[in-house]
Design a protein around this motif. Structure first.
Motif, PDB file in Angstrom:
ATOM      1  N   LEU A  47       0.742  -1.343  -0.071  1.00 16.77           N
ATOM      2  CA  LEU A  47       0.069  -0.004   0.058  1.00 16.77           C
ATOM      3  C   LEU A  47       0.815   1.201  -0.005  1.00 16.77           C
ATOM      4  O   LEU A  47       1.801   1.244   0.869  1.00 16.77           O
ATOM      5  N   HIS A  48       0.641   2.149  -1.114  1.00 17.65           N
ATOM      6  CA  HIS A  48       1.299   3.355  -1.056  1.00 17.65           C
ATOM      7  C   HIS A  48       0.707   4.094   0.108  1.00 17.65           C
ATOM      8  O   HIS A  48      -0.452   4.152   0.519  1.00 17.65           O
ATOM      9  N   PHE A  49       1.797   4.955   0.900  1.00 17.56           N
ATOM     10  CA  PHE A  49       1.514   5.782   2.082  1.00 17.56           C
ATOM     11  C   PHE A  49       0.383   6.598   1.750  1.00 17.56           C
ATOM     12  O   PHE A  49       0.012   7.158   3.009  1.00 17.56           O
ATOM     13  N   TRP A  50       0.095   7.256   0.530  1.00 17.83           N
ATOM     14  CA  TRP A  50      -0.788   8.196   0.510  1.00 17.83           C
ATOM     15  C   TRP A  50      -1.716   8.062  -0.529  1.00 17.83           C
ATOM     16  O   TRP A  50      -2.838   8.839  -0.688  1.00 17.83           O
ATOM     17  N   ARG A  51      -1.437   7.506  -1.523  1.00 11.54           N
ATOM     18  CA  ARG A  51      -2.238   7.284  -2.865  1.00 11.54           C
ATOM     19  C   ARG A  51      -3.375   6.128  -2.694  1.00 11.54           C
ATOM     20  O   ARG A  51      -4.227   6.245  -3.622  1.00 11.54           O
ATOM     21  N   LYS A  52      -3.458   5.570  -1.703  1.00  8.70           N
ATOM     22  CA  LYS A  52      -4.477   4.436  -1.579  1.00  8.70           C
ATOM     23  C   LYS A  52      -4.428   3.296  -2.743  1.00  8.70           C
ATOM     24  O   LYS A  52      -5.544   2.680  -2.998  1.00  8.70           O
ATOM     25  N   VAL A  53      -3.289   3.176  -3.278  1.00  7.07           N
ATOM     26  CA  VAL A  53      -3.108   2.008  -4.259  1.00  7.07           C
ATOM     27  C   VAL A  53      -1.998   1.384  -3.916  1.00  7.07           C
ATOM     28  O   VAL A  53      -1.052   1.718  -3.103  1.00  7.07           O
ATOM     29  N   CYS A  54      -1.743   0.070  -4.739  1.00  9.99           N
ATOM     30  CA  CYS A  54      -0.537  -0.556  -4.656  1.00  9.99           C
ATOM     31  C   CYS A  54       1.021   0.211  -5.077  1.00  9.99           C
ATOM     32  O   CYS A  54       0.573   0.800  -6.264  1.00  9.99           O
ATOM     33  N   GLN A  55       1.497   0.081  -4.295  1.00 13.31           N
ATOM     34  CA  GLN A  55       2.997   1.137  -4.683  1.00 13.31           C
ATOM     35  C   GLN A  55       3.795   0.349  -5.962  1.00 13.31           C
ATOM     36  O   GLN A  55       4.633   1.177  -6.683  1.00 13.31           O
ATOM     37  N   ASN A  56       3.495  -0.890  -6.114  1.00 15.31           N
ATOM     38  CA  ASN A  56       4.226  -1.578  -7.269  1.00 15.31           C
ATOM     39  C   ASN A  56       3.677  -1.379  -8.567  1.00 15.31           C
ATOM     40  O   ASN A  56       4.166  -1.111  -9.742  1.00 15.31           O
ATOM     41  N   CYS A  57       2.200  -1.559  -8.667  1.00 17.72           N
ATOM     42  CA  CYS A  57       1.574  -1.507 -10.046  1.00 17.72           C
ATOM     43  C   CYS A  57       0.496  -0.444 -10.135  1.00 17.72           C
ATOM     44  O   CYS A  57      -0.087  -0.473 -11.154  1.00 17.72           O
ATOM     45  N   ARG A  58      -0.035   0.291  -8.888  1.00 26.20           N
ATOM     46  CA  ARG A  58      -0.823   1.369  -8.949  1.00 26.20           C
ATOM     47  C   ARG A  58      -2.171   0.712  -9.088  1.00 26.20           C
ATOM     48  O   ARG A  58      -3.266   1.638  -9.575  1.00 26.20           O
ATOM     49  N   CYS A  59      -2.539  -0.572  -8.993  1.00 27.83           N
ATOM     50  CA  CYS A  59      -3.782  -0.899  -8.861  1.00 27.83           C
ATOM     51  C   CYS A  59      -4.405  -0.711  -7.533  1.00 27.83           C
ATOM     52  O   CYS A  59      -3.609  -0.575  -6.733  1.00 27.83           O
ATOM     53  N   GLY A  60      -5.599  -1.119  -7.296  1.00 32.46           N
ATOM     54  CA  GLY A  60      -6.392  -0.821  -6.158  1.00 32.46           C
ATOM     55  C   GLY A  60      -6.342  -2.123  -5.169  1.00 32.46           C
ATOM     56  O   GLY A  60      -5.775  -3.141  -5.887  1.00 32.46           O
ATOM     57  N   LYS A  61      -6.927  -1.998  -4.137  1.00 35.34           N
ATOM     58  CA  LYS A  61      -6.865  -2.977  -3.127  1.00 35.34           C
ATOM     59  C   LYS A  61      -7.837  -4.337  -3.556  1.00 35.34           C
ATOM     60  O   LYS A  61      -7.606  -5.228  -3.484  1.00 35.34           O
TER      61      LYS A  61
END
Length: 465
Positions: A47-61
């Protein structure tokens, strides 16, 4: 008692301690979960610390199958209405055939739903669920349950009403957000209730009807009605025809550095208090004799189609007792999507989802973290707004204020990240082709648009021109 006089710890207490659920940090939630969209291209959820998406692929939870500790709808209702949603599992337990029409599955199988309409019996809840479009029943583990979670995150973000879900709010921003949430609680937000027309609500409230009832209380009772005529004088052909006709209806240019917008003494638009539609009744004295009134059919406030006793309807308390909707018509006025879990924001006679309501109130939303901006200073770029410290490269989070960037899909990339992901390499000289450089492309190969690079591979003659 121990051998030397010391008490031994009770092993049962140790066992209970190990069974207690351990607290999990927000950024440890779902750590390493595989992405159903990116596959092996993502090394696992982080989890990205403020984007609310995956830090590796930028997909959601949701794409990573991350399970929240608390249901999104339960959390939102608890925050806005300060009461739990349906928390008893038995209230969300149904027989499959009672909620879904599907001949390919055992209709007597017991299923548990993630959500069912609150405050109604199982029979009425089943009728409502069967009236929904296909795929909208949130059976646990089904595609309908995944769809519900996505819609709740989209329509009613928790970070719109929960300061604890936001990233590093200042005290001023906290105060502004608390004021906004208090207004939402008091005047705007609600949850629809499911009813079946005909159960003490088959006739609309009417001031004339009320006046008649008041008059009947004070005036003598009218004489009893005459007995029906004998069957011999009735036209049975016409009567049969009339009854047969009776029925009930159902239903890659480089952009300059972004400009900053500084708003001083900015004031948020106030949210008006609720008002309900009223009507003026006729004077009791103006009617010399009672006038019988036939039941008035309901009309859907969404599609304006008529609704009759026996149909399932959704009522919104803030809209007043004379407004109701078909199950499929209880939707946001702006985006047109059905309101999930019957949650709604109501203003000026219209229903909204939380996201569109905030936009209508002209509250900016950060394009990076998706949070509402309650600060008077923010960055404006690409027709979108950003927190000042959130206007960063979509890949590496490098701040881009005062730097050139390239927008892709509405998100900015620094020059280095754009080159690494989207840039081309010259086949002639082997150097990177910069975004501002002209190039010649043939199939998958590219060259600088110059005589030194784009030339004949045999004689070396320039092919430009």
């Amino acid at each position: 008692m121990a051998e030397h006089g010391f008490l031994q710890p009770n092993p049962i207490l140790f066992d209970l301690e190990t069974r207690k659920p351990k607290p999990v940090l927000g950024h440890e939630l779902g750590l390493g979960s595989k992405c159903s969209k990116c596959g092996t291209n993502c090394t696992g959820f982080q989890l990205h610390f403020w984007r609310k998406v995956c830090q590796n692929c930028r997909c959601g939870k949701i794409e990573h199958g991350v399970q929240e500790g608390e249901d999104h709808g339960h959390h939102f209702v608890g925050k806005i209405f300060e009461r739990p949603l349906r928390t008893k599992e038995e209230e969300c337990t149904f027989i499959y055939g009672e909620v879904v029409d599907d001949s390919h599955v055992d209709a007597k199988e017991e299923v548990v739903l993630d959500w069912a309409p609150p405050g109604v019996g199982s029979s009425l809840a089943s009728k409502y669920l069967r009236s929904l479009p296909e795929g909208h029943v949130s059976i646990q583990g089904s595609e309908g349950a995944v769809r519900r979670k996505k819609q709740l995150e989209k329509q009613f973000p928790l970070h719109d009403v929960e300061p604890g879900q936001c990233h590093q709010l200042s005290q001023g921003e906290m105060n502004s957000m608390s004021s906004y949430v208090d207004d939402i609680k008091s005047n705007i937000a609600g949850q629809g209730s499911v009813r079946q027309l005909g159960e003490n609500i088959s006739q609309k409230y009417c001031p004339v009807t009320t006046a008649r009832h008041l008059r009947d209380r004070t005036s003598p009772s009218p004489p009893p009605p005459l007995p029906p005529p004998p069957m011999s004088i009735l036209n049975t052909d016409t009567l049969s025809y009339t009854l047969a006709r009776t029925h009930l209806s159902t239903q890659g240019n480089i952009s300059p550095p972004p400009s900053k917008m500084y708003l001083k003494d900015q004031t948020r638009p106030s949210i008006p208090t609720k008002c309900r539609k009223g009507s003026t009744g006729s004077s009791i004295a103006s009617s010399p004799s009672p006038t019988p009134i036939s039941p008035t059919p309901w009309s859907c406030s969404g599609c304006r189609g008529e609704m009759y006793p026996g149909e399932i309807a959704v009522f919104a308390e803030r809209a007043g007792q004379n407004e109701c909707w078909h199950s499929n018509c209880f939707s946001c006025t702006k985006c047109g999507e059905m309101l999930e879990d019957l949650l709604y924001f109501y203003k000026d006679g219209k229903l909204f989802c939380g996201r569109d309501f905030a936009e209508m109130m002209s509250i900016p939303r950060c394009a990076a973290c998706d949070e509402l901006i309650f600060s008077s200073q923010y960055t404006l770029a690409e027709d979108r707004v950003w927190h000042e410290d959130h206007f960063c490269c979509w890949t590496c989070d490098q701040p881009l204020a005062g730097h050139a960037y390239i927008p892709v899909g509405g998100q900015p990339y620094c020059m280095g990240c754009w080159q690494g992901r989207y840039g081309k390499q010259c086949t002639g000289c082997g150097e990177d082709i910069q975004p501002q450089d002209q190039r010649v492309q043939l199939g998958e190969e590219c060259w600088h648009a110059s005589g030194e690079c784009f030339r004949c591979g045999v004689c070396g003659e320039s092919l430009m021109g």
